[in-house]
Design an enzyme around this catalytic site. Structure first.
Site, mmCIF file in Angstrom:
data_model
loop_
_atom_site.group_PDB
_atom_site.id
_atom_site.type_symbol
_atom_site.label_atom_id
_atom_site.label_comp_id
_atom_site.label_asym_id
_atom_site.label_seq_id
_atom_site.Cartn_x
_atom_site.Cartn_y
_atom_site.Cartn_z
ATOM 1 N N LYS A 1 13.009 34.527 25.353
ATOM 2 C CA LYS A 1 12.473 36.136 25.639
ATOM 3 C C LYS A 1 11.553 36.238 26.783
ATOM 4 O O LYS A 1 12.003 37.278 27.427
ATOM 5 C CB LYS A 1 11.894 36.652 24.252
ATOM 6 C CG LYS A 1 11.917 38.016 24.108
ATOM 7 C CD LYS A 1 11.163 38.388 22.702
ATOM 8 C CE LYS A 1 12.196 38.489 21.527
ATOM 9 N NZ LYS A 1 11.909 39.224 20.198
ATOM 10 N N LYS B 1 4.056 30.576 18.869
ATOM 11 C CA LYS B 1 4.077 31.281 17.314
ATOM 12 C C LYS B 1 3.520 30.768 16.401
ATOM 13 O O LYS B 1 3.067 29.431 16.479
ATOM 14 C CB LYS B 1 5.709 31.205 16.944
ATOM 15 C CG LYS B 1 6.125 32.241 15.838
ATOM 16 C CD LYS B 1 6.492 33.556 16.674
ATOM 17 C CE LYS B 1 6.822 34.831 15.790
ATOM 18 N NZ LYS B 1 7.345 35.871 16.531
ATOM 19 N N SER C 1 2.820 43.797 25.046
ATOM 20 C CA SER C 1 1.662 42.939 24.920
ATOM 21 C C SER C 1 1.155 42.454 26.154
ATOM 22 O O SER C 1 0.013 42.079 26.432
ATOM 23 C CB SER C 1 2.131 41.724 24.121
ATOM 24 O OG SER C 1 2.139 42.003 22.653
HETATM 25 P P1 NAD Z 1 9.356 47.454 9.229
HETATM 26 O O1 NAD Z 1 8.781 47.057 8.067
HETATM 27 O O2 NAD Z 1 8.286 48.609 10.003
HETATM 28 O O3 NAD Z 1 10.879 48.446 8.963
HETATM 29 C C1 NAD Z 1 11.991 47.796 8.556
HETATM 30 C C2 NAD Z 1 12.595 48.811 7.570
HETATM 31 O O4 NAD Z 1 13.803 48.388 7.115
HETATM 32 C C3 NAD Z 1 11.492 49.401 6.471
HETATM 33 O O5 NAD Z 1 11.570 50.755 6.411
HETATM 34 C C4 NAD Z 1 12.545 48.938 5.111
HETATM 35 O O6 NAD Z 1 12.348 49.653 3.986
HETATM 36 C C5 NAD Z 1 13.978 48.965 5.627
HETATM 37 N N1 NAD Z 1 15.009 48.063 5.063
HETATM 38 C C6 NAD Z 1 14.609 46.813 4.355
HETATM 39 N N2 NAD Z 1 15.853 46.224 3.603
HETATM 40 C C7 NAD Z 1 16.689 47.089 4.444
HETATM 41 C C8 NAD Z 1 18.179 47.284 3.892
HETATM 42 N N3 NAD Z 1 18.813 46.399 3.132
HETATM 43 N N4 NAD Z 1 18.759 48.497 4.458
HETATM 44 C C9 NAD Z 1 18.221 49.494 5.014
HETATM 45 N N5 NAD Z 1 16.613 49.029 5.330
HETATM 46 C C10 NAD Z 1 16.090 48.351 4.811
HETATM 47 O O7 NAD Z 1 9.812 46.385 10.410
HETATM 48 P P2 NAD Z 1 9.925 46.732 11.872
HETATM 49 O O8 NAD Z 1 8.713 46.328 12.783
HETATM 50 O O9 NAD Z 1 10.493 47.990 12.150
HETATM 51 O O10 NAD Z 1 10.785 45.435 12.120
HETATM 52 C C11 NAD Z 1 12.228 45.581 11.948
HETATM 53 C C12 NAD Z 1 13.110 44.500 12.539
HETATM 54 O O11 NAD Z 1 12.831 44.327 14.043
HETATM 55 C C13 NAD Z 1 12.587 43.056 12.087
HETATM 56 O O12 NAD Z 1 13.732 42.136 12.286
HETATM 57 C C14 NAD Z 1 11.666 42.730 12.945
HETATM 58 O O13 NAD Z 1 11.545 41.233 13.053
HETATM 59 C C15 NAD Z 1 12.256 43.028 14.386
HETATM 60 N N6 NAD Z 1 11.170 43.362 15.610
HETATM 61 C C16 NAD Z 1 10.167 44.257 15.316
HETATM 62 C C17 NAD Z 1 9.376 44.191 16.402
HETATM 63 C C18 NAD Z 1 8.029 45.222 16.442
HETATM 64 O O14 NAD Z 1 7.503 45.539 17.501
HETATM 65 N N7 NAD Z 1 7.751 45.870 15.138
HETATM 66 C C19 NAD Z 1 9.577 43.643 17.635
HETATM 67 C C20 NAD Z 1 10.632 42.709 17.634
HETATM 68 C C21 NAD Z 1 11.514 42.600 16.658
#
Ligand code: NAD
Length: 471
Positions: free
Chosen positions: A94, A106, A362
Site C-alpha cells: 500500500k 502492523k 499519517s
Molecule cells: P466504522 O466502524 O467507523 O464503520 C463501519 C460501519 O459499518 C459501522 O457503522 C457499522 O455499523 C457498519 N456495518 C457493520 N456491518 C454492516 C453490514 N452488514 N451492513 C451494513 N453496514 C454494516 O469503521 P471504518 O473506520 O469506517 O472502517 C470501515 C472499513 O474500512 C473497514 O474494513 C476498515 O478496515 C476499512 N478502512 C478504514 C480506514 C480508516 O481510516 N478508518 C482506513 C483504511 C481502511
C-alpha cells in the site's frame, strides 16, 4: 479439490499472480514477500480486580526497504500472528503504491477492548509500548504505529506519552506514532482522509475516457449513482464527498437495514436521523430495504462497500449490477466474487490503494512532527498579502471590483487542512494514473488489483536494488 489458505498465504498468492508480470529475480521476489521481523510477545497486566492476565501481542515489520515501518495496531480477540503478518505485508505494498516512503508494519493485541475498563486498556497499551521500546521496535525512524480496528486517538496518545517518557530528550518523539489527537501532535484532516481518498481515486477513474467507454459509462463523477454500505467513518465521508462532488448517493446500508431514494440521500441528515431514532430506516422521503444486503444488488454506477470484509461473495456477486466497485473497506470481496465481477466486465478498484488515504495523511502527520511546525504557518500570511496585492492591481487596471465573497476566496492563504487535502488529492490522482498506465501497457494483466500489485512489486524491488544488497 478446493484448498483453504491462511490470510498471509492469500496475500502471497495475489503477490505471485502479479509477480509473473514482472522481470525480477525469483530470490528477490522471495525476499520482498517475506516478513523481515516478527515480534511475538506475552506480558502480564494486573486487572482492576487484582487478577494477573497474560496478554498476547504482536508487532510485525514486513519490510525495511524504506524506514521507518508503518502500520496500525489492532485490538481484537481474533488477532493472531498470521493475520498481523498479512496486514503488515499489505502495508508494504500500500505504501509503495501511494509513494509513501515507509516499509510495512502492523501490530495486534489479542483482546476484545469491550471486556476491559479504560484503566486496564491504558495499562495494556502502555506496557505494549514499553515492550516495543525494549526491543527497539518503535521510534520515529524505526517503526511508527497508527490506529486500526479497536484503537483510536486515545490509544495513540498513551503510546506517544509512554514512548516520550522512556526516551527523555528525544526531540522527534512525537513522530513515534500517528493518528494522535491534534493537541498531541496530530494533523488536521486525518478523520476524513480515507473517505476523501476513496472519492479522489474514483473521480480520477471516472475521468479516464477509455475506462469509461469500456464500462459504458459517461465521463466524470457528476450524476453518477452511488450505493454505499456502512455509515461509519469511511462510509459517511465517502458519501459526503461523492454528494459534494456532484454524484447521487441513492442508497446507504447499515446493519439494521438500508434506505433508498432515487433523488439522492444526504448523509448528514441520515446520520442525525439514525442518532435520533436508533436506525437509518424510515428516513423521510426514502424507501426502506429491510434486508440490508439487498442494497449491494441495486442498480447503480458505483458501489462502495465501506463496512466489513467478505460482504460480496460467490452467492451475491452474480446479482451485483454496479459497473464500478470501489473497495473502501479492507477485503470486501472474496476472491470468487472478484473473479465473477471481473468476468462480468465490472471494474473492481482495489482496497490496497483506494483506501490508502489514512496512511497518506499519517505520513503528513509524521512529517509535521519531524519539522516541529504546523502546515501553513510559514506561508499563509505571505500568500494572503501577495493575493491582496495582485487583486488590487487587477481591480485598478480593469476598473472593476470583485464581490466581497470572491475577494475572500481569492485572498485566502492555505491552512493545514487545505494543504493536507491537496497532498491527498495529488497522491490519489498519481497512484490511480500509475496503476492504470501499468495495466494499459500490459493488457494481459487480468485486473486492476493485479496491476496495483505489479506497481508495488516494481517499486519495492527497485528500492532493494538501489540499496545494493544484491551484489
Ligand atoms: P466504522 O466502524 O467507523 O464503520 C463501519 C460501519 O459499518 C459501522 O457503522 C457499522 O455499523 C457498519 N456495518 C457493520 N456491518 C454492516 C453490514 N452488514 N451492513 C451494513 N453496514 C454494516 O469503521 P471504518 O473506520 O469506517 O472502517 C470501515 C472499513 O474500512 C473497514 O474494513 C476498515 O478496515 C476499512 N478502512 C478504514 C480506514 C480508516 O481510516 N478508518 C482506513 C483504511 C481502511
Amino acid at each position: 479439490m478446493s484448498q483453504t489458505y491462511s490470510f498471509f498465504q492469500s496475500v502471497e498468492r495475489s503477490f505471485d499472480k502479479a509477480a509473473r508480470f514482472t522481470k525480477w529475480d525469483k530470490g528477490l521476489l522471495e525476499q520482498i514477500k517475506a516478513c523481515n521481523s516478527i515480534y511475538s510477545m506475552r506480558f502480564p497486566v494486573k486487572m482492576d480486580d487484582g487478577r494477573i492476565e497474560v496478554i498476547e501481542a504482536y508487532r510485525v515489520q514486513h519490510s525495511q526497504h524504506k524506514s521507518p515501518c508503518k502500520g496500525g495496531i489492532r485490538f481484537s480477540d481474533a488477532v493472531n500472528q498470521d493475520e498481523v503478518m498479512a496486514l503488515a505485508s499489505l502495508m508494504t505494498y500500500k505504501c509503495a503504491i501511494v509513494n509513501v516512503p515507509f516499509g510495512g508494519g502492523k501490530g495486534g493485541i489479542k483482546i476484545n477492548p469491550k471486556n476491559y475498563s479504560t484503566y486496564e486498556l491504558e495499562k495494556i497499551t502502555r506496557r505494549y509500548t514499553a515492550e516495543l521500546v525494549k526491543k527497539n521496535f518503535i521510534g520515529p525512524g524505526i517503526d511508527v504505529p497508527a490506529p486500526d480496528y479497536g484503537t483510536g486517538e486515545r490509544e495513540m496518545a498513551w503510546i506517544v506519552d509512554t514512548y516520550a517518557s522512556l526516551k527523555p530528550g528525544e526531540i522527534d518523539a512525537a513522530g513515534c506514532v500517528t493518528g494522535k489527537p491534534i493537541s498531541q501532535g496530530g494533523v488536521n484532516g486525518r478523520k476524513e482522509a480515507t473517505g476523501l481518498g476513496v472519492f479522489f481515486g474514483i473521480r480520477e477513474v471516472c475521468r479516464m475516457e477509455d475506462t469509461m467507454k469500456k464500462l459504458g459509462l459517461s465521463m466524470g463523477i457528476e450524476g453518477k449513482t452511488v450505493v454505499i454500505q456502512g455509515l461509519g467513518n469511511v462510509g459517511y465521508h465517502s458519501a459526503k464527498f461523492f454528494r459534494e462532488g456532484g454524484a447521487k448517493v441513492v442508497a446507504i446500508a447499515e446493519y439494521e437495514g438500508a434506505v433508498y431514494n432515487t433523488n439522492g440521500l444526504n448523509e448528514e441528515d441520515l446520520f442525525k436521523h439514525r442518532k435520533a431514532t436508533g436506525s437509518i430506516l424510515n428516513f423521510p422521503g426514502a424507501t426502506n430495504l429491510a434486508n440490508t444486503s439487498d442494497a449491494l444488488e441495486l442498480d447503480c454506477d458505483i458501489l462502495v462497500p465501506a463496512a466489513l470484509e467478505n460482504v460480496i461473495n460467490k452467492d451475491n456477486a452474480p446479482r451485483v449490477k454496479a459497473k464500478i466497485i470501489a473497495e473502501a473497506a479492507n477485503g470486501p470481496l472474496t476472491p470468487d466474487a472478484d473473479e465473477i465481477l471481473t468476468a462480468k466486465g465490472a471494474l473492481v478498484v482495489p482496497d490496497m490503494y483506494l483506501n490508502a488515504g489514512g496512511v497518506t495523511v499519517s505520513y503528513f502527520e509524521w512529517l509535521k512532527n519531524l519539522s516541529h511546525v504546523r502546515y501553513g504557518r510559514m506561508e499563509k500570511r505571505f500568500r494572503e498579502n501577495k493575493n491582496m496585492h495582485i487583486l488590487m492591481q487587477l481591480e485598478e487596471l480593469t476598473g472593476r471590483q470583485v464581490s466581497a465573497e470572491e475577494r475572500a476566496a481569492i485572498m485566502r492563504g492555505a491552512d493545514e487542512i487545505d494543504l493536507v487535502h491537496s497532498g491527498l488529492e495529488e497522491t490519489m490522482i498519481s497512484a490511480t494514473r500509475e496503476i492504470m498506465d501499468i495495466w494499459n501497457a500490459n493488457p494481459t494483466i487480468p485486473d486492476m488489483r493485479t496491476a496495483a500489485y505489479v506497481n508495488a512489486i516494481n517499486k519495492v524491488a527497485n528500492s532493494y536494488m538501489e540499496l545494493g544488497i544484491f551484489p
